[in-house]
Design a protein around this motif. Structure first.
Motif, PDB file in Angstrom:
ATOM      1  N   SER A 122      -5.560 -18.383  -1.050  1.00  0.00           N
ATOM      2  CA  SER A 122      -4.205 -18.533  -0.517  1.00  0.00           C
ATOM      3  C   SER A 122      -3.161 -18.498  -1.621  1.00  0.00           C
ATOM      4  O   SER A 122      -2.028 -18.101  -1.395  1.00  0.00           O
ATOM      5  N   VAL A 123      -3.535 -18.913  -2.824  1.00  0.00           N
ATOM      6  CA  VAL A 123      -2.588 -18.869  -3.928  1.00  0.00           C
ATOM      7  C   VAL A 123      -2.450 -17.458  -4.477  1.00  0.00           C
ATOM      8  O   VAL A 123      -1.375 -16.990  -4.815  1.00  0.00           O
ATOM      9  N   ARG A 124      -3.576 -16.744  -4.536  1.00  0.00           N
ATOM     10  CA  ARG A 124      -3.558 -15.430  -5.154  1.00  0.00           C
ATOM     11  C   ARG A 124      -3.064 -14.333  -4.229  1.00  0.00           C
ATOM     12  O   ARG A 124      -2.635 -13.292  -4.676  1.00  0.00           O
ATOM     13  N   ARG A 125      -3.153 -14.540  -2.902  1.00  0.00           N
ATOM     14  CA  ARG A 125      -2.834 -13.463  -1.967  1.00  0.00           C
ATOM     15  C   ARG A 125      -1.420 -12.927  -2.128  1.00  0.00           C
ATOM     16  O   ARG A 125      -1.232 -11.717  -2.152  1.00  0.00           O
ATOM     17  N   PRO A 126      -0.369 -13.775  -2.211  1.00  0.00           N
ATOM     18  CA  PRO A 126       0.975 -13.210  -2.386  1.00  0.00           C
ATOM     19  C   PRO A 126       1.085 -12.345  -3.636  1.00  0.00           C
ATOM     20  O   PRO A 126       1.742 -11.299  -3.624  1.00  0.00           O
ATOM     21  N   GLY A 127       0.431 -12.745  -4.728  1.00  0.00           N
ATOM     22  CA  GLY A 127       0.477 -11.949  -5.933  1.00  0.00           C
ATOM     23  C   GLY A 127      -0.225 -10.611  -5.763  1.00  0.00           C
ATOM     24  O   GLY A 127       0.273  -9.575  -6.204  1.00  0.00           O
ATOM     25  N   ARG A 128      -1.383 -10.638  -5.100  1.00  0.00           N
ATOM     26  CA  ARG A 128      -2.100  -9.396  -4.858  1.00  0.00           C
ATOM     27  C   ARG A 128      -1.313  -8.475  -3.941  1.00  0.00           C
ATOM     28  O   ARG A 128      -1.284  -7.262  -4.136  1.00  0.00           O
ATOM     29  N   ARG A 129      -0.685  -9.054  -2.918  1.00  0.00           N
ATOM     30  CA  ARG A 129       0.087  -8.235  -1.984  1.00  0.00           C
ATOM     31  C   ARG A 129       1.274  -7.589  -2.677  1.00  0.00           C
ATOM     32  O   ARG A 129       1.569  -6.408  -2.447  1.00  0.00           O
ATOM     33  N   ALA A 130       1.952  -8.337  -3.529  1.00  0.00           N
ATOM     34  CA  ALA A 130       3.083  -7.767  -4.260  1.00  0.00           C
ATOM     35  C   ALA A 130       2.620  -6.664  -5.199  1.00  0.00           C
ATOM     36  O   ALA A 130       3.281  -5.616  -5.328  1.00  0.00           O
ATOM     37  N   LEU A 131       1.480  -6.863  -5.845  1.00  0.00           N
ATOM     38  CA  LEU A 131       0.948  -5.840  -6.743  1.00  0.00           C
ATOM     39  C   LEU A 131       0.569  -4.582  -5.976  1.00  0.00           C
ATOM     40  O   LEU A 131       0.849  -3.459  -6.411  1.00  0.00           O
ATOM     41  N   LEU A 132      -0.053  -4.764  -4.797  1.00  0.00           N
ATOM     42  CA  LEU A 132      -0.421  -3.622  -3.970  1.00  0.00           C
ATOM     43  C   LEU A 132       0.806  -2.860  -3.500  1.00  0.00           C
ATOM     44  O   LEU A 132       0.855  -1.622  -3.543  1.00  0.00           O
ATOM     45  N   THR A 133       1.829  -3.593  -3.059  1.00  0.00           N
ATOM     46  CA  THR A 133       3.062  -2.947  -2.606  1.00  0.00           C
ATOM     47  C   THR A 133       3.715  -2.154  -3.728  1.00  0.00           C
ATOM     48  O   THR A 133       4.153  -1.009  -3.530  1.00  0.00           O
ATOM     49  N   CYS A 134       3.753  -2.741  -4.896  1.00  0.00           N
ATOM     50  CA  CYS A 134       4.338  -2.060  -6.051  1.00  0.00           C
ATOM     51  C   CYS A 134       3.554  -0.794  -6.391  1.00  0.00           C
ATOM     52  O   CYS A 134       4.137   0.258  -6.682  1.00  0.00           O
ATOM     53  N   ALA A 135       2.223  -0.879  -6.322  1.00  0.00           N
ATOM     54  CA  ALA A 135       1.393   0.284  -6.638  1.00  0.00           C
ATOM     55  C   ALA A 135       1.599   1.404  -5.616  1.00  0.00           C
ATOM     56  O   ALA A 135       1.717   2.585  -5.986  1.00  0.00           O
TER      57      ALA A 135
END
Length: 461
Positions: free
Chosen positions: A61-74
């Motif tokens: 739950s802590v890492r998901r927002p970071g992963r989602r932002a990274l995916l969106t940026c990519a």
């Protein structure tokens, strides 16, 4: 020294024997104990600190927002880079046969000028599109500070971005996958710059939005499908796999209402909106179609037919061409009957069944058509991307087959289109391989859709 008293065996006497316990002392001890207990009871209790859960769930739950932002940026970074490359190809439109953008410069602009006068193209054999296509061709007027060509390309890019955003949002949440948006972002540039100078991206946007909204909002999804059908017919197939019952009734009725409403508005402002129907009957067999591949192989074997530019495409003329055309129409009718049989016999639906059914239907109508233009792959890529947004889809192998077919479509047009027109062994081989992949994808899609909706299929509901 004082002698201690001893017991019988000379051992010291026990204390209790020497000094009896005083009852008054025992009572005072109890009183003091009760007083201490009351004193401790008056001390305020410290609230208990809740325990912080530890484990994979908290970390995820802590890492998901970071992963989602990274995916969106990519995703958007790749989108920008690939679309810039497509724009560069438009500016240097010399690849292969060249002049891919002349469809917008010449044909679309010519139709635009006629539509501004309040009429659909008159007695124009190249006008073979539903009335809604006229509205799409008029949209560049919304950007008057650009030329018609620039505005058309800008709106195509906007439609592309809308599809990308919709797929990215659909790929979030439980049971979803980001594979769909990646297929679209990376798959569309495989067609080189052709998608930006055809209006198929706009039609695909309506179909993708219809599929992604029809489950939760059947009225909205139905209207979008109806509008798409008025632009290029095939988006109506997106409603083929809707679950039986209220969803299907709402979606199909709203699609009909939306299509008729748009037709009524266009009929009030433009004359002869249904004139396109007159141009459909005389079409022959395009050189890039499945039937065209059969005639190309016959040509290499000595068949006497030729190639002519008719109805806005290069078509075969000569003996047996009409027979091949009738066979294609018969296969199209058979495909439609099979789709109806599937819908009647299907007993299990998943969240991905409407997506899978739409891709299967459009694949069937593509491979049995008398025309398979390279921009048809835009439709298939969009629908395959929608399928891949769901982990429950049965069409993942079909989507993979579409990628090499897309590459071969770009090789056939514009890179080696002169060879395709001249029916050389190289051009014929490219088209035969591309159409073979599409045929294999269609048959595989049918099989997986049929087995995926049988009773007891895994993941069905």
């Amino acid at each position: 020294m004082t002698n201690r008293p001893t017991g019988t065996a000379g051992a010291p006497e026990p204390t209790s024997a020497r000094t009896p316990l005083d009852p008054s002392a025992r009572g005072s001890d109890r009183a003091s104990t009760r007083a201490r207990t009351r004193a401790f009871a008056r001390i305020p209790r410290i609230p208990r600190i809740p325990r912080i859960p530890r484990g994979p769930r908290t970390v995820r739950s802590v890492r998901r927002p970071g992963r989602r932002a990274l995916l969106t940026c990519a995703v958007w970074s790749v989108w920008v880079l690939t679309r810039l490359a497509m724009l560069w190809l438009i500016l240097h439109d010399t690849l292969g046969v060249g002049a891919v953008g002349r469809e917008v410069h010449g044909v679309y602009r010519h139709w635009y000028e006629q539509l501004k006068l309040g009429s659909y193209p008159l007695d124009d054999v190249t006008w073979q599109y539903p009335p809604g296509a006229g509205a799409v061709l008029l949209f560049p007027a919304l950007l008057p500070w650009l030329t018609y060509f620039q505005a058309f390309v800008a709106l195509a890019l906007l439609s592309d971005a809308v599809i990308t955003l919709a797929l990215a949002v659909a790929g979030r949440g439980p049971g979803s996958s980001a594979t769909g948006v990646w297929l679209w972002v990376c798959g569309l540039p495989l067609l080189l710059h052709t998608p930006l100078v055809r209006y198929d991206v706009q039609a695909t946007a309506l179909a993708v939005l219809a599929l992604l909204t029809v489950r939760r909002h059947p009225l909205t999804g139905g209207v979008l499908a109806g509008l798409g059908a008025m632009v290029k017919v095939w988006p109506a197939l997106t409603l083929l796999g809707t679950p039986r019952g209220r969803t299907t009734r709402a979606a199909w009725i709203s699609a009909a209402v939306g299509a008729l409403a748009l037709l009524g508005v266009l009929a009030l402002h433009f004359s002869r909106p249904l004139d396109f129907l007159r141009q459909q009957g005389g079409r022959g067999v395009q050189i890039e179609s499945l039937g065209g591949t059969a005639l190309s192989l016959a040509r290499l074997a000595g068949w006497s037919g030729g190639v002519e530019y008719r109805y806005g495409a290069f078509e075969f003329t000569g003996p047996h061409v009409r027979d091949v055309s009738l066979a294609a129409l018969s296969l199209t009718a058979s495909a439609f009957c099979w789709l109806l049989l599937w819908r009647v016999r299907a007993v299990r639906w998943t969240t991905a069944t409407p997506f899978d059914a739409a891709l299967t239907a459009v694949l069937l109508f593509t491979v049995t058509s008398r025309v398979i233009s390279p921009q048809y792959l835009i439709w298939l890529l969009g629908l395959a991307a929608v399928c891949l947004t769901s982990r429950a889809t049965t069409q993942r192998p079909v989507a993979l087959l579409l990628l090499p077919a897309t590459v071969l479509s770009a090789v056939g047009y514009p890179v080696l289109y002169l060879d395709v027109m001249a029916v050389t062994p190289l051009g014929c081989g490219v088209m035969a391989l591309r159409n073979g992949l599409l045929l294999a994808a269609a048959l595989l899609a049918c099989r997986r859709l049929w087995t995926g909706t049988r009773r007891g299929a895994p993941g069905s509901t």
